[in-house]
Design an enzyme around this catalytic site. Structure first.
Site, PDB file in Angstrom:
ATOM      1  N   GLY A  31       0.795  -1.226   0.000  1.00 49.36           N
ATOM      2  CA  GLY A  31       0.000   0.000   0.000  1.00 49.36           C
ATOM      3  C   GLY A  31       0.824   1.270   0.000  1.00 49.36           C
ATOM      4  N   HIS A  34       2.036   4.250  -5.242  1.00 47.88           N
ATOM      5  CA  HIS A  34       2.625   5.283  -6.098  1.00 47.88           C
ATOM      6  C   HIS A  34       2.692   4.716  -7.518  1.00 47.88           C
ATOM      7  CE1 HIS A  34       6.227   2.828  -5.785  1.00 47.88           C
ATOM      8  NE2 HIS A  34       6.191   2.943  -4.460  1.00 47.88           N
ATOM      9  N   GLY A  36       4.999   3.502  -9.201  1.00 45.70           N
ATOM     10  CA  GLY A  36       5.730   2.237  -9.330  1.00 45.70           C
ATOM     11  C   GLY A  36       4.783   1.052  -9.190  1.00 45.70           C
ATOM     12  N   HIS A  37       3.943   1.098  -8.150  1.00 48.70           N
ATOM     13  CA  HIS A  37       2.970   0.014  -7.944  1.00 48.70           C
ATOM     14  C   HIS A  37       2.016  -0.075  -9.139  1.00 48.70           C
ATOM     15  CE1 HIS A  37       3.702   1.085  -3.516  1.00 48.70           C
ATOM     16  NE2 HIS A  37       4.047  -0.187  -3.590  1.00 48.70           N
ATOM     17  N   GLN A 152      14.330  -9.569  -3.791  1.00 48.57           N
ATOM     18  CA  GLN A 152      12.999 -10.158  -3.609  1.00 48.57           C
ATOM     19  C   GLN A 152      12.520 -10.789  -4.926  1.00 48.57           C
ATOM     20  OE1 GLN A 152       9.585  -8.184  -1.406  1.00 48.57           O
ATOM     21  NE2 GLN A 152       9.072  -7.552  -3.474  1.00 48.57           N
ATOM     22  N   MET A 183      10.952   5.580  -6.903  1.00 48.57           N
ATOM     23  CA  MET A 183       9.745   5.755  -6.091  1.00 48.57           C
ATOM     24  C   MET A 183       9.669   4.671  -5.033  1.00 48.57           C
ATOM     25  SD  MET A 183       6.796   7.035  -8.622  1.00 48.57           S
ATOM     26  CE  MET A 183       7.073   8.497  -9.628  1.00 48.57           C
ATOM     27  N   ARG A 186       8.340   4.556   1.313  1.00 44.20           N
ATOM     28  CA  ARG A 186       9.128   5.122   2.413  1.00 44.20           C
ATOM     29  C   ARG A 186       9.671   6.518   2.094  1.00 44.20           C
ATOM     30  NH1 ARG A 186      10.577  -0.369   2.960  1.00 44.20           N
ATOM     31  NH2 ARG A 186      10.111  -1.244   5.012  1.00 44.20           N
TER      32      ARG A 186
HETATM   33  P1  AMP Z   1       5.872  -2.641  -1.630  1.00 47.51           P
HETATM   34  O1  AMP Z   1       4.498  -2.065  -1.504  1.00 47.51           O
HETATM   35  O2  AMP Z   1       6.953  -1.671  -1.332  1.00 47.51           O
HETATM   36  O3  AMP Z   1       6.023  -3.960  -0.911  1.00 47.51           O
HETATM   37  O4  AMP Z   1       6.065  -2.984  -3.168  1.00 47.51           O
HETATM   38  C1  AMP Z   1       5.153  -3.784  -3.858  1.00 47.51           C
HETATM   39  C2  AMP Z   1       5.707  -4.074  -5.229  1.00 47.51           C
HETATM   40  O5  AMP Z   1       5.930  -2.844  -5.923  1.00 47.51           O
HETATM   41  C3  AMP Z   1       7.053  -4.809  -5.192  1.00 47.51           C
HETATM   42  O6  AMP Z   1       7.073  -5.788  -6.230  1.00 47.51           O
HETATM   43  C4  AMP Z   1       8.041  -3.692  -5.461  1.00 47.51           C
HETATM   44  O7  AMP Z   1       9.235  -4.134  -6.056  1.00 47.51           O
HETATM   45  C5  AMP Z   1       7.250  -2.831  -6.430  1.00 47.51           C
HETATM   46  N1  AMP Z   1       7.781  -1.460  -6.464  1.00 47.51           N
HETATM   47  C6  AMP Z   1       8.040  -0.661  -5.406  1.00 47.51           C
HETATM   48  N2  AMP Z   1       8.588   0.503  -5.826  1.00 47.51           N
HETATM   49  C7  AMP Z   1       8.675   0.426  -7.173  1.00 47.51           C
HETATM   50  C8  AMP Z   1       9.161   1.314  -8.189  1.00 47.51           C
HETATM   51  N3  AMP Z   1       9.674   2.512  -7.911  1.00 47.51           N
HETATM   52  N4  AMP Z   1       9.087   0.906  -9.473  1.00 47.51           N
HETATM   53  C9  AMP Z   1       8.574  -0.314  -9.788  1.00 47.51           C
HETATM   54  N5  AMP Z   1       8.107  -1.188  -8.874  1.00 47.51           N
HETATM   55  C10 AMP Z   1       8.154  -0.829  -7.583  1.00 47.51           C
END
Ligand code: AMP
Length: 289
Positions: A31, A34, A36-37, A152, A183, A186
């Site tokens: 959650g 952004h 990226g997600h 990961q 992005m 955090r």
């Molecule tokens: P998180 O919510 O941080 O656990 O991320 C969920 C998914 O989004 C994971 O597969 C991350 O690698 C991916 N993710 C996070 N930040 C980015 C980003 N800047 N660009 C692309 N994918 C991202």
């Protein structure tokens, strides 16, 4: 967009979508969404018909309690963003729904020894356990992970192979701010000044690319040059600047095949990670970051 928080409700909807012949795409997240997600959903849509996203701040993958407590959350805004990105089903379980009376943990050897695995004890056990559970709940045909969290992504590909999950893993590119900062949820914790200083991570990767394109292949000089760039911006702490082989995530002294330069550093109390994938074909070198 439908939104459910119970596993039974999730299963009913997915079952009916599968009966209709849909290929299920799945994007797991914690959650505070952004771009990226959202890019992962776009990637997933290229090869599936029905998009499931989970939002679950997975307590067992946090090795630092204050990091979990302060992890940014904004469920209402997330819901709007997910819907605008074309998510069909948003799964937002609570802790008791996911973890009631759990005695099982998924653990992997070797691939988690270096990089974040070395600095965040128990982190990857938490990740593999929740991702396995989500795969079993959702039974997706494809699932998309970001290159941003490269250890990961690579180790989940291995877990899927090792445990025969019938799901295709896709790794999607890192989405960055215009400044170059990767992005991340955090990033919200960064002050303006820390955000500015944190750009040194990206500059470090740019420096590495220049050196690689000029023919440097030794890990030592490249990591030292990145460290110099980072140190100029006064990070609180550098966890690692490492060069590893792509498939094994083993440290390497020379870059001879597909490899990763990975960085983790603190600006203020915020731990940021970033990386570059290096591909070598003959004399051609490609840096993806
Ligand atoms: P998180 O919510 O941080 O656990 O991320 C969920 C998914 O989004 C994971 O597969 C991350 O690698 C991916 N993710 C996070 N930040 C980015 C980003 N800047 N660009 C692309 N994918 C991202």
């Amino acid at each position: 967009m439908e939104r459910v928080s119970k596993i039974d409700d999730l299963r009913k909807i997915i079952k009916s979508k599968k009966m209709e012949g849909c290929r299920i795409g799945f994007v797991p997240t914690m959650g505070f969404l952004h771009k990226g997600h959202l890019s992962l959903v776009e990637e997933s849509r290229k090869s599936s018909d029905y998009q499931v996203m989970s939002i679950f701040v997975n307590k067992i993958q946090f090795n630092d309690k204050s990091d979990f407590d302060s992890y940014p959350r904004d469920p209402e805004n997330d819901s709007q963003l997910a819907e605008s990105a074309g998510v069909d089903l948003l799964f937002t379980p609570d802790d008791s729904e996911v973890y009631e009376e759990r005695l099982t943990t998924v653990h992997m050897e070797k691939l988690t020894d270096n990089l974040c695995g070395a600095h965040r004890p128990g982190h990857f056990d938490g990740v593999f356990t929740v991702v396995s559970k989500l795969f079993n709940m959702i039974q997706p045909d494809i699932s998309v992970f970001g290159q941003k969290d490269i250890q990961q992504a690579v180790s989940i590909e291995k877990m899927v192979k090792d445990l025969n999950f019938p799901v295709e893993i896709v790794i999607a590119p890192i989405i960055r701010e215009d400044s170059g900062l990767a992005m991340s949820s955090r990033n919200k914790h960064l002050s303006d000044e820390e955000r500015e200083r944190a750009l040194s991570i990206y500059r470090g990767l740019e420096k590495a690319e220049k050196m690689l394109k000029a023919g440097e292949r030794r890990s030592g000089p490249i990591t030292q040059a990145i460290e110099k760039v980072l140190e100029e911006s006064n990070p609180q702490k550098i966890d690692y600047i490492s060069i590893v082989e792509y498939n094994t995530l083993d440290f390497i002294r020379e870059i001879e095949r597909k490899s990763i330069i990975a960085i983790a550093a603190f600006f203020g109390n915020t731990r940021l990670i970033d990386n570059m994938i290096i591909e070598i074909k003959g004399n051609e070198i490609t840096c993806v970051y």
